[in-house]
Enzyme design. Structure first.
Site, PDB file in Angstrom:
ATOM      1  N   GLN A   1      -5.007  -0.105  -0.514  1.00 35.80           N
ATOM      2  CA  GLN A   1      -3.950  -0.931   0.081  1.00 35.80           C
ATOM      3  C   GLN A   1      -3.074  -1.548  -1.021  1.00 35.80           C
ATOM      4  O   GLN A   1      -2.914  -0.950  -2.074  1.00 35.80           O
ATOM      5  CB  GLN A   1      -4.536  -2.006   1.012  1.00 35.80           C
TER       6      GLN A   1
ATOM      7  N   ASP B   1      12.179  10.454  -7.520  1.00 38.17           N
ATOM      8  CA  ASP B   1      12.959  11.609  -7.071  1.00 38.17           C
ATOM      9  C   ASP B   1      13.532  11.433  -5.676  1.00 38.17           C
ATOM     10  O   ASP B   1      14.528  12.075  -5.319  1.00 38.17           O
ATOM     11  CB  ASP B   1      12.097  12.874  -7.118  1.00 38.17           C
TER      12      ASP B   1
ATOM     13  N   GLY C   1       0.814  -1.195   0.000  1.00 35.80           N
ATOM     14  CA  GLY C   1       0.000   0.000   0.000  1.00 35.80           C
ATOM     15  C   GLY C   1       0.854   1.253   0.000  1.00 35.80           C
ATOM     16  O   GLY C   1       2.098   1.201   0.051  1.00 35.80           O
ATOM     17  N   ASP C   2       0.199   2.413  -0.108  1.00 33.40           N
ATOM     18  CA  ASP C   2       0.869   3.726  -0.069  1.00 33.40           C
ATOM     19  C   ASP C   2       1.808   3.935  -1.253  1.00 33.40           C
ATOM     20  O   ASP C   2       2.766   4.699  -1.165  1.00 33.40           O
ATOM     21  CB  ASP C   2       1.657   3.912   1.244  1.00 33.40           C
TER      22      ASP C   2
ATOM     23  N   ALA D   1      -7.939   3.534   3.989  1.00 34.41           N
ATOM     24  CA  ALA D   1      -7.026   3.887   2.913  1.00 34.41           C
ATOM     25  C   ALA D   1      -7.076   5.387   2.673  1.00 34.41           C
ATOM     26  O   ALA D   1      -8.138   5.996   2.752  1.00 34.41           O
ATOM     27  CB  ALA D   1      -7.413   3.148   1.633  1.00 34.41           C
ATOM     28  N   GLY D   2      -5.925   5.977   2.369  1.00 36.32           N
ATOM     29  CA  GLY D   2      -5.879   7.399   2.047  1.00 36.32           C
ATOM     30  C   GLY D   2      -5.153   7.614   0.738  1.00 36.32           C
ATOM     31  O   GLY D   2      -3.993   7.250   0.602  1.00 36.32           O
ATOM     32  N   HIS D   3      -5.858   8.149  -0.258  1.00 35.08           N
ATOM     33  CA  HIS D   3      -5.251   8.414  -1.555  1.00 35.08           C
ATOM     34  C   HIS D   3      -5.074   9.924  -1.709  1.00 35.08           C
ATOM     35  O   HIS D   3      -6.052  10.678  -1.762  1.00 35.08           O
ATOM     36  CB  HIS D   3      -6.115   7.839  -2.680  1.00 35.08           C
TER      37      HIS D   3
ATOM     38  N   SER E   1       6.931   8.496 -12.091  1.00 33.34           N
ATOM     39  CA  SER E   1       6.531   9.655 -11.302  1.00 33.34           C
ATOM     40  C   SER E   1       7.724  10.158 -10.508  1.00 33.34           C
ATOM     41  O   SER E   1       8.411   9.397  -9.836  1.00 33.34           O
ATOM     42  CB  SER E   1       5.382   9.293 -10.352  1.00 33.34           C
TER      43      SER E   1
ATOM     44  N   LYS F   1      -1.207   5.226  -5.635  1.00 32.47           N
ATOM     45  CA  LYS F   1      -2.309   4.854  -6.545  1.00 32.47           C
ATOM     46  C   LYS F   1      -3.237   6.033  -6.822  1.00 32.47           C
ATOM     47  O   LYS F   1      -3.737   6.184  -7.933  1.00 32.47           O
ATOM     48  CB  LYS F   1      -3.113   3.691  -5.941  1.00 32.47           C
TER      49      LYS F   1
ATOM     50  N   PRO G   1       4.294   6.995  11.188  1.00 36.38           N
ATOM     51  CA  PRO G   1       5.490   6.900  10.343  1.00 36.38           C
ATOM     52  C   PRO G   1       5.541   5.540   9.659  1.00 36.38           C
ATOM     53  O   PRO G   1       5.310   4.500  10.282  1.00 36.38           O
ATOM     54  CB  PRO G   1       6.643   7.071  11.340  1.00 36.38           C
TER      55      PRO G   1
END
Length: 424
Positions: free
Chosen positions: A224, A333, A12-13, A39-41, A413, A16, A304
């Site tokens: 996720q 990056d 996850g993370d 979930a946080g997008h 990206s 997406k 974290p």
């Protein structure tokens, strides 16, 4: 017509939300197919930033109909807050947002059970977000769940909630030594939310089947990641749903034969939130450097994230499991300032080297990662607008990943904004 699934290829993370936002400009429908508000997008565009938890990430880019599928578990009040936030940023949800009547509802007793069960586990806690996701899925498979379609039937809804709370109070009092909860406040709050949510609820299965028949572009958004899949992840340290491409079918009612492409999303390194095995985790200065440079803190909880080098063994497992034929690599990056970059290319388990991701938890916990080292490119990728612009060392890194996984990189990206993306 094309139906594409976007799947997290790690824990996850992976970014997406950004990729779905980018791809949604060409989509007619964007469908979130599993998970909940755990979930946080994160989306960043036009100097704006928003974290979406339930509403599909295509809501701000194009005119796609955004569907919350039947595989999602929905906290009504969290959704209403999110609707308000999206509308405040200029999103138009009237007629654009559709919610499956078959999606299950998260209620306060699910959230309470989530917390008390984690406390009860002590040192063996899974590390859930406490949002009630797991208990809501338990209600679903126990066939006592409340579905969004139940919000249209207040009398029957009252009885279902009362029956559930009677059972839950038995467990709260006699197993977890917790005070019982009252049904009436929960029911009244739910009915109040229903008045605002019912206009969005519909038969999304029929909607999407018609879309397929009419040759529409459909984008399926997972939450996720593959290694958190309840069947195929690092069990029991997993989520309660199926984030994999197979879960996209059951969570949206779209048949497997309609899916044309499966895009995996992976960071250029690796992170994990919560407990559970993480073979390539870095606990020293390199891990801290990744965390700080990548701002690796959970979008939902702020916790974290644990950080480590990219794990190609686990990534190849995810590629095969999902049938990925495209891969997006995010956060390139973050590796700009590393003198040396490592890639986990095999494991050593009981003295034996393997490139097969083990599914037995003791094996995963006790394995030793084997790394291939490459020199870093030691310069910013900011001015690189095509793959040809990349430094030679960065291109070598990308080629190594493609050869190992036997999958083409189709999106790169190098920052959180839409403009910081290279589509190949």
């Amino acid at each position: 017509m094309a139906t594409r699934v976007v799947v997290g290829a790690q824990w996850g993370d992976e970014g997406k939300g950004k990729i779905v936002d980018l791809l949604s400009s060409d989509a007619d429908y964007v469908v979130r197919y599993q998970g909940g508000a755990n979930a946080g997008h994160t989306l960043e565009f036009d100097d704006k930033k928003i974290v979406l938890h339930l509403i599909p990430s295509g809501i701000f880019n194009g005119d796609a109909t955004c569907v919350i599928g039947n595989g999602v578990v929905i906290d009504p009040h969290a959704l209403l807050e999110e609707i308000e936030e999206v509308e405040a940023m200029g999103g138009d949800l009237k007629g654009q947002l559709k919610i499956s009547g078959s999606a299950h509802v998260i209620l306060p007793y699910h959230q309470l059970l989530d917390r008390v069960k984690e406390e009860h586990r002590g040192d063996d806690a899974i590390g859930t977000t406490g949002r009630g996701i797991g208990p809501a899925y338990v209600s679903k498979v126990s066939r006592v769940g409340i579905r969004m379609s139940d919000l249209f039937h207040p009398k029957a809804l009252r009885k279902k909630v009362r029956d559930n709370i009677a059972d839950i109070n038995e467990a709260l009092q006699h197993v977890y030594k917790h005070d019982p909860i009252e049904a009436d406040p929960i029911i009244e709050n739910l009915l109040e939310a229903a008045e605002q949510l019912c206009p969005y609820i519909t038969n999304t299965s029929a909607l999407l089947h018609d879309a397929i028949k009419n040759g529409k572009e459909i984008l399926l958004e997972g939450a996720q990641g593959s290694l958190l899949d309840v069947d195929h992840g690092t069990y029991p340290f997993v989520t309660s749903s199926c984030p994999t491409s197979g879960g996209a079918c059951t969570g949206s009612a779209i048949p497997p034969t309609a899916i044309d492409k499966v895009m995996g999303i992976s960071k250029a390194y690796c992170t994990r939130v919560g407990n559970g095995p993480f073979p390539s985790e870095l606990t020293g200065k390199a891990g801290e450097k990744l965390r700080e440079a990548g701002q690796e803190f959970g979008a939902t909880t702020g916790r974290p994230r644990r950080c480590g080098w990219i794990d190609l063994v686990a990534l190849k497992y995810a590629v095969r499991l999902n049938g990925m034929n495209e891969l997006a690599l995010t956060k390139l990056d973050i590796l700009d300032d590393f003198e040396e970059i490592k890639l986990c290319t095999s494991y050593r388990v009981d003295g034996e080297e393997t490139e097969v991701f083990p599914l037995d938890l003791p094996d995963v916990e006790n394995l030793e990662p084997v790394y291939t080292s490459m020199p870093g490119w030691n310069q910013s990728l900011e001015g690189c607008n095509s793959r040809e612009d990349f430094p030679a060392k960065a291109e070598e890194y990308l080629q190594f990943i493609e050869r190992y996984l036997d999958v083409d990189l189709t999106i790169l990206s190098k920052g959180p904004k839409r403009s910081e993306t290279i589509v190949l």
